[in-house]
Design an enzyme around this catalytic site. Sequence first.
Site, short mmCIF file in Angstrom:
data_model
loop_
_atom_site.label_atom_id
_atom_site.label_comp_id
_atom_site.label_asym_id
_atom_site.label_seq_id
_atom_site.Cartn_x
_atom_site.Cartn_y
_atom_site.Cartn_z
N GLY A 146 0.85 -1.19 0.00
CA GLY A 146 0.00 0.00 0.00
C GLY A 146 0.88 1.23 0.00
N SER A 156 1.52 3.79 -2.37
CA SER A 156 1.44 4.85 -3.38
C SER A 156 0.84 6.17 -2.91
CB SER A 156 0.64 4.35 -4.59
OG SER A 156 -0.57 3.77 -4.16
N ASP A 178 -3.30 -6.22 -7.51
CA ASP A 178 -4.14 -6.40 -6.32
C ASP A 178 -3.29 -6.93 -5.17
OD1 ASP A 178 -6.00 -6.95 -4.42
OD2 ASP A 178 -7.09 -8.46 -5.58
N TYR A 234 -6.27 3.63 13.04
CA TYR A 234 -6.71 4.91 13.59
C TYR A 234 -7.75 4.60 14.66
CZ TYR A 234 -8.83 9.55 13.94
OH TYR A 234 -9.31 10.74 14.41
N TYR A 290 -16.60 5.39 13.89
CA TYR A 290 -15.30 4.78 13.65
C TYR A 290 -15.00 3.63 14.62
CZ TYR A 290 -10.83 4.52 11.38
OH TYR A 290 -9.77 4.06 10.63
N LYS A 307 -10.49 -2.88 13.03
CA LYS A 307 -9.23 -2.43 13.62
C LYS A 307 -8.90 -3.22 14.88
CE LYS A 307 -8.24 0.70 10.54
NZ LYS A 307 -7.18 0.42 9.57
N VAL A 325 -5.47 12.51 9.31
CA VAL A 325 -4.92 13.40 8.29
C VAL A 325 -5.84 13.36 7.07
CG1 VAL A 325 -2.45 13.30 8.87
CG2 VAL A 325 -3.46 11.49 7.47
#
Length: 403
Positions: A49, A51, A112, A227, A237, A246, A276
Site C-alpha cells: 500500500g 502509493s 491487487d 486509527y 469509527y 481495527k 490526516v
Amino acid sequence: MAIIHPKVRGFICTTTHPKGCELNVRDQIEATRKLGVREDGPKKVLVIGASSGYGLAARITAAFGFKADTLGVFFEKPGTETKAGTAGWYNAAAFDKFAKAEGLYSKSINGDAFSDEARAKVIELIKNEMGGKVDLVIYSLASPVRKLPQTGEVIRSALKPIGQPYKSTAIDTNKDTIIEASIEPATEQEIADTVTVMGGQDWQLWIDALAGANVLAEGARTVAFSYIGSDITWPIYWHGALGQAKQDLDETALRLNQKLAGEVKGGANVAVLKSVVTQASSAIPVMPLYLSMVFKIMQEKGVHEGTQDQLDRMYRDRMYRTDGAPAEVDEKGRLRLDDWELRDDVQNACKALWPQVTTENLFELTDYAGYKKQFLNLFGFERADVDYDKDVATDVKFDCVEL
C-alpha cells in the site's frame, strides 16, 4: 499531454496533475532529509500500500531517512498519452525517480495487493533483487473491497455505526455547508464483511507467506497502520464496523508478534496514527468537519503534523531509537502516534467548538479552507509553483511490474 484542472465529485477528485504529484513527493522527501540521514535503521523494506498517504510516507522515510532499498505494492491506474492516471501512479513514479537518482534500489508492483499472485511476485523479487531478505514490512492498505484469494469472492466494507443510527453535524463538501448527517447501522453481515476487508486477515497472509518463503531477516519487524480517534468520531469509527476491523488488526498483531519473536527474533505492532487528509479519510462522514477543527486547534498549539511528520516520528522516536531502547507502546502493544491529537486540551477545544460551527462561520472557526486545499493537494492541485493552464505529460513510465 493534457491541460488538467481539478474536478471533484462527492469525496473523490476525478482528475490528477502529474507534475503537482511529483512536487508533493519531492517536498515530502525534503522534509525527511532535513531530519538527517541515519544508517542504523531498516535496510530492505517492503511497503504494502505504498502509493499514497501513510504508506507512501513510510516508503519515503525508509529510503530518504535511512537509505533503505524499497519494494512497493499498490493498485493504481497508469496514465496514457491522452488521459491522466491516478494520483498514486504519479506519486510512485516520482518516488522511483528520486530514489534511483540517490542510487537506492526501488521497485514497484502494480496489482491487487490482496492476491496470492502479488505475494508470489514480491517473494520472487526479494529473493532475486533484494539480497534475499527484508527487515521491515509496512502494511498500509485502505480499500473498500477485497477479493478473497481462495474463492475469488469480492467482499465490501461498510462505514457504518453499530446498534443505532448515527446522527451528527457534518460538512457537505460539495456545497461547503453544514448539514445533519444520518447513517443507518451496519447489519451483522456488513460488520463481518468489514472485518474481512479491513481487519488483520490479509496482513497475516502476507507475513505467513514471507515467513514461509524464508525472506524475513533476523530481527524483522512488521507494522500495520490504524486509527482510533477520539470519542467525537467513535460512533462511526472505533465503535462502528470499522472499529471491529481495527480490533481484529490488534489481535492479529499479538499473534504475529509471537510468531516473529519466535522465528526471527522480530516483532509486530499496530501503529495508531493521527487523523490526516487522505483519500481514505475524506470518505468517512464527519471526518472533514473534525479534521477542519482539529487542524486549526493543533496548529494554534504548535503540534500539527502531516503524514510525513507522523512517519518520521514513528521511525525515529519509536521503532528505531538512537538509544537502542525498545519502542514505547500502549497496553495493547500499539505504537501511539496519535498522542498529540488526543491530548485533553486539543480534544476539549474540539468539543467546545463543535456545536458552534455553522455554514456562515465554517471558514472562520475552523481550518476548512486548509482542509480543502490539502484535499486537492492529494491529487497534485493547489500548488503555487505549478501552472495549471500548461500542458503536462500524462504518460509517465517507471520501474513497475504490472500484474
